[in-house]
Design a protein around this motif. Structure first.
Motif, PDB file in Angstrom:
ATOM      1  N   ALA A  35       7.583   0.656  -1.823  1.00 22.67           N
ATOM      2  CA  ALA A  35       6.192   0.218  -1.671  1.00 22.67           C
ATOM      3  C   ALA A  35       5.451   0.312  -2.996  1.00 22.67           C
ATOM      4  N   ALA A  36       5.642   1.403  -3.728  1.00 20.15           N
ATOM      5  CA  ALA A  36       4.966   1.577  -5.016  1.00 20.15           C
ATOM      6  C   ALA A  36       5.413   0.518  -6.016  1.00 20.15           C
ATOM      7  N   GLU A  37       6.714   0.285  -6.101  1.00 22.39           N
ATOM      8  CA  GLU A  37       7.232  -0.713  -7.040  1.00 22.39           C
ATOM      9  C   GLU A  37       6.746  -2.106  -6.667  1.00 22.39           C
ATOM     10  N   ALA A  38       6.768  -2.426  -5.389  1.00 25.70           N
ATOM     11  CA  ALA A  38       6.330  -3.747  -4.935  1.00 25.70           C
ATOM     12  C   ALA A  38       4.857  -3.979  -5.222  1.00 25.70           C
ATOM     13  N   GLU A  39       4.057  -2.918  -5.157  1.00 25.86           N
ATOM     14  CA  GLU A  39       2.620  -3.040  -5.399  1.00 25.86           C
ATOM     15  C   GLU A  39       2.264  -3.000  -6.875  1.00 25.86           C
TER      16      GLU A  39
END
Length: 332
Positions: A35-39
């Motif tokens: 989630a962090a990488e995608a955001e």
């Protein structure tokens, strides 16, 4: 290297299992990292995932910890992470935190955990359930207090999220320090200077050398006011839960001991107070953005996640190679 979300998730899953985490811990951790990488939050995405893998390998994270969640009051949940991840106990409790819809508010408090990465991951998920939420967490000391030149607090981030009708939630996620610790560490790795006002060296003098900053202390944003907020976060995260104060927390990237940090999350059901809250929230955010040029935190994260879902994301080859080393242990 470009990875799809499925490829990155699969690789990270094998790596966490290869490092020694069980299935539950793996699922909780990998979901937060992806989630962090995608955001677009790469500093707490796949590159930070390596810190978790090494911590599981070295014992700073118990990859098989079984959190104990108790309920000292109807809408209060206290989790002892027992040296494991911050995410597992929260994941076990998130549906119960929706009890805020019944009682109006619910509290999650946790001790004895590893550092939690992107704090907005916790509040954002509650906003997805229609709840307004506030979160605070601490970690090993890196930040000078008001009037001090020695580190006494962590960067002590806080996050706030609120749902809005037919669109992404408002998500504010920021540290009490002038910048995040991972930004100083990355500057040191890249051989770049840091801006003035970010840190002090070991002698208490202002520095733009990230290596010297890592041996000294970071500075709070806004001087004394930011340091006071760091203290407030410390009380909410560590004081209430019984977690380690930052000054007593073992370092997160060395040694065998868990930093034993705390996490505080407050969830509020806004529709009990105003049934039209989400529509009004959307209208207000749109007005602030379109008429006044206000940056609305959360929109960029949602847009980045949408693009990543469709196209994947680029990851430094060295990061993929290091994660792959752990994944190979699982496949072997």
């Amino acid at each position: 290297m470009q990875l799809t979300l499925d490829q990155a998730t699969g690789l990270c899953r094998m790596a966490a299992l290869g490092a020694g985490a069980n299935e539950e811990a793996t699922q909780s951790l990998v979901a937060s990292i992806i989630a962090a990488e995608a955001e677009g939050l790469s500093a707490v995405g796949l590159s930070h995932f390596i810190d978790y893998l090494e911590a599981i390998q070295d014992g700073r994270i118990d990859g098989n910890a079984d959190p104990v969640v108790t309920r000292p009051a109807l809408a209060v949940y206290l989790s002892d992470a027992r040296g494991g991840l911050a995410h597992t106990g929260f994941d076990r409790t998130i549906d119960d935190l929706a009890s805020g819809k019944l009682f109006g508010v619910a509290i999650f408090s946790q001790k004895n955990a590893y550092t939690c990465g992107a704090l907005g991951y916790f509040t954002g998920r509650l906003a997805g359930q229609g709840l307004v939420s506030f979160a605070a967490t601490n970690g090993p000391a890196v930040l000078a207090g008001s009037g001090s030149v020695k580190p006494v607090y962590c960067t002590n981030p806080m996050s706030f999220a609120a749902p809005a009708a037919d669109g992404p939630p408002l998500i504010i996620d920021q540290s009490s320090s002038a910048t995040a610790f991972v930004n100083i560490r990355k500057a040191a790795e890249d051989g770049k200077k840091i801006p003035e006002g970010w840190a002090l060296d070991a002698s208490g003098n202002p520095t733009t050398d990230p290596a010297a900053a890592m041996k000294g202390a970071m500075l709070a944003f806004g001087g004394q006011r930011g340091a006071n907020i760091a203290l407030m976060v410390e009380v909410l995260a560590a004081g209430i839960s019984g977690a380690n104060w930052s000054i007593d927390a073992p370092w997160f990237s060395g040694g065998p001991d868990s930093p034993g940090t705390g996490l505080f999350v407050l969830a509020v059901e806004p529709k009990l107070l105003d049934p039209d809250f989400e529509r009004r929230m959307k209208a207000q955010l749109d007005r602030l953005r379109r008429r006044y040029g206000v940056h609305i935190p959360g929109r960029a994260r949602a847009e980045a996640a949408e693009k990543a879902t469709a196209r994947g994301f680029d990851v430094p080859k060295a990061v993929v190679q290091r994660i792959s080393e752990f994944a190979e242990r699982y496949s072997a």
